[in-house]
Design an enzyme around this catalytic site. Structure first.
Site: not given
Ligand code: ADP
Ligand code: MG
Length: 402
Positions: A35, A200, A356, A380
């Site tokens: 970023r 999320k 992120g 988001g």
């Molecule tokens: P982004 O930031 O790309 O939008 P999120 O914040 O929604 O993604 O999610 C990222 C997190 O999701 C990572 O820290 C990862 O460890 C977690 N994650 C992915 N798959 C699983 C799972 N099956 N169970 C628990 N956590 C998970």
């Molecule tokens: Mg995230």
């Protein structure tokens, strides 16, 4: 939307830039500076125009008061290295230190203000509180440039209210992000696939309704997939689950069938005893998740299936890792998706990585930013854009100046 060029001669002018410098930190070490690098071109351009550049940003979620754990000081240091010019760090946001730093700026100088969220007005719910803080920010500057794409979906003082108080323009990063998202929403090349994962879950389910109207395929992995599996009547053990979203997801599955949108779900899952890198783990078929285990990645057959369903795509949007990629035993699914995107990118497809953690994942796994069409700085914000929502921070830029 006005661009920086529309603001006229900025030499000597004080330009308040809202950037998104919300980088992941381990202590005071920046673990992914994506970023900062993405924000640098706009800051550099303004500095080279001879403007006095006042950069504002937030870090994490402090509680509306100073908290050293969330200081932007390490970011100021890294920003200086990336810009290859001095960055003066102001130890408050709108207080005496910020004022003194701004007063002392030479033409072309860069000041980074301390974390906006050390001030309760930044994220206040009432318009009056936000407007008051926005007024203090605005009093530091002559014009405002909105370049924090990761926050344009937020109605916050430094994003939204301040734009009503100063002549304003869209920064280059926000412009670039919006241009890419526009290509995803207006007549994308087909097949168009969306890959969703991450943790999320409830934040991300909302976008599915609109995606069912635009995408040809929806591939689901990560923590959100267990709500899908549950909706199909499967046992998910101790995996991440949003029980109150199961019915919504069932509705999406029916709607997808009616609309001819292909939903691709994993056929196998890597399960573990605990959320830990050294927990015993194994691969099981998706309908054999033991009640006492949690799913932490899609399995190898799923990775193959997902890669195959992405192989002929001309457009792919990916948000959310396929597993708990921070731990090596659960990174293979995310790696496979990144590989598949890199391959179709090389073949001329438009690929966009949003989120992120997703961006951090591809870099951690050794992919280059150029392996993808675009790595978005706003997870988001990009989801809300794809959902067809009005983003307050973009809307306010369309409106006239103060
Ligand atoms: P982004 O930031 O790309 O939008 P999120 O914040 O929604 O993604 O999610 C990222 C997190 O999701 C990572 O820290 C990862 O460890 C977690 N994650 C992915 N798959 C699983 C799972 N099956 N169970 C628990 N956590 C998970
Ligand atoms: Mg995230």
């Amino acid at each position: 939307m006005k661009t920086i060029a529309d603001l006229g001669d900025l030499r000597g002018k004080r330009v308040l830039v809202r950037s998104d410098l919300n980088v992941p930190l381990a202590g005071t070490t920046i673990t992914d500076d994506g970023r900062i690098k993405a924000s640098a071109p706009t800051i550099l351009m303004l500095s080279e125009m001879g403007a006095r550049v006042i950069v504002s940003a937030h870090l994490g979620r402090p509680k509306g008061e100073p908290d050293p754990a969330y200081s932007l000081a390490p970011v100021a240091k890294r920003l200086g290295q990336v810009l290859q010019k001095p960055v003066v760090f102001a130890e408050d946001t709108v207080g005496p230190k910020a004022r003194a730093a701004v007063d002392a700026m030479p033409e072309g100088g860069v000041v980074l203000l301390e974390n906006l969220r050390f001030n309760p007005g930044e994220t206040a719910k009432t318009d009056a509180e936000r407007a008051e803080f926005a007024g203090e920010l605005a009093s530091l500057a002559d014009v405002f440039v909105s370049d924090g794409f990761g926050v344009v979906h937020r109605e916050q003082a430094s994003v939204y209210d301040v734009a009503k108080l100063l002549p304003h323009a869209t920064g280059g990063l926000v412009e670039a992000e919006v241009n890419v998202l526009r290509r995803l929403t207006r007549d994308p090349d087909r097949p168009y696939a969306v890959v969703l994962g991450g943790a999320k879950v409830s934040d991300k389910l909302g976008v599915i309704g609109s995606l069912l109207g635009t995408a040809d395929r929806l591939l689901v992995g990560g923590g959100m997939v267990f709500t899908f599996l549950k909706a199909q009547g499967l046992e998910v053990g101790k995996s991440l689950l949003e029980p109150d979203q199961v019915d919504t997801v069932r509705g999406y599955l029916d709607e997808a069938k009616a609309k001819g949108v292909e939903i691709v779900l994993p056929v196998d899952i890597v399960v573990a005893d605990a959320f830990s890198a050294d927990a015993p783990h194994e691969v099981v078929p998706v309908d054999r998740i033991p009640a006492d285990k949690m799913g932490l990645d899609i399995g190898p057959d799923s990775a193959k299936l997902f890669a195959e369903r992405l192989g002929d795509c001309r457009t792919v949007f990916w948000n959310g890792p396929m597993g708990a990629f921070e731990m090596a035993p659960f990174a293979a699914g995310t790696n496979a998706i990144a590989r598949a995107l890199a391959d179709v990118t090389a073949g001329g497809a438009l690929t966009v990585v949003g989120g992120g953690d997703s961006a951090a994942a591809v870099r951690q796994l050794g992919f280059a930013d150029t392996d993808f069409g675009h790595i978005s700085t706003g997870g988001g914000a990009s989801l809300e854009y794809l959902e067809g929502k009005q983003l307050p921070g973009l809307q306010v830029l369309e409106d006239g100046d103060a």
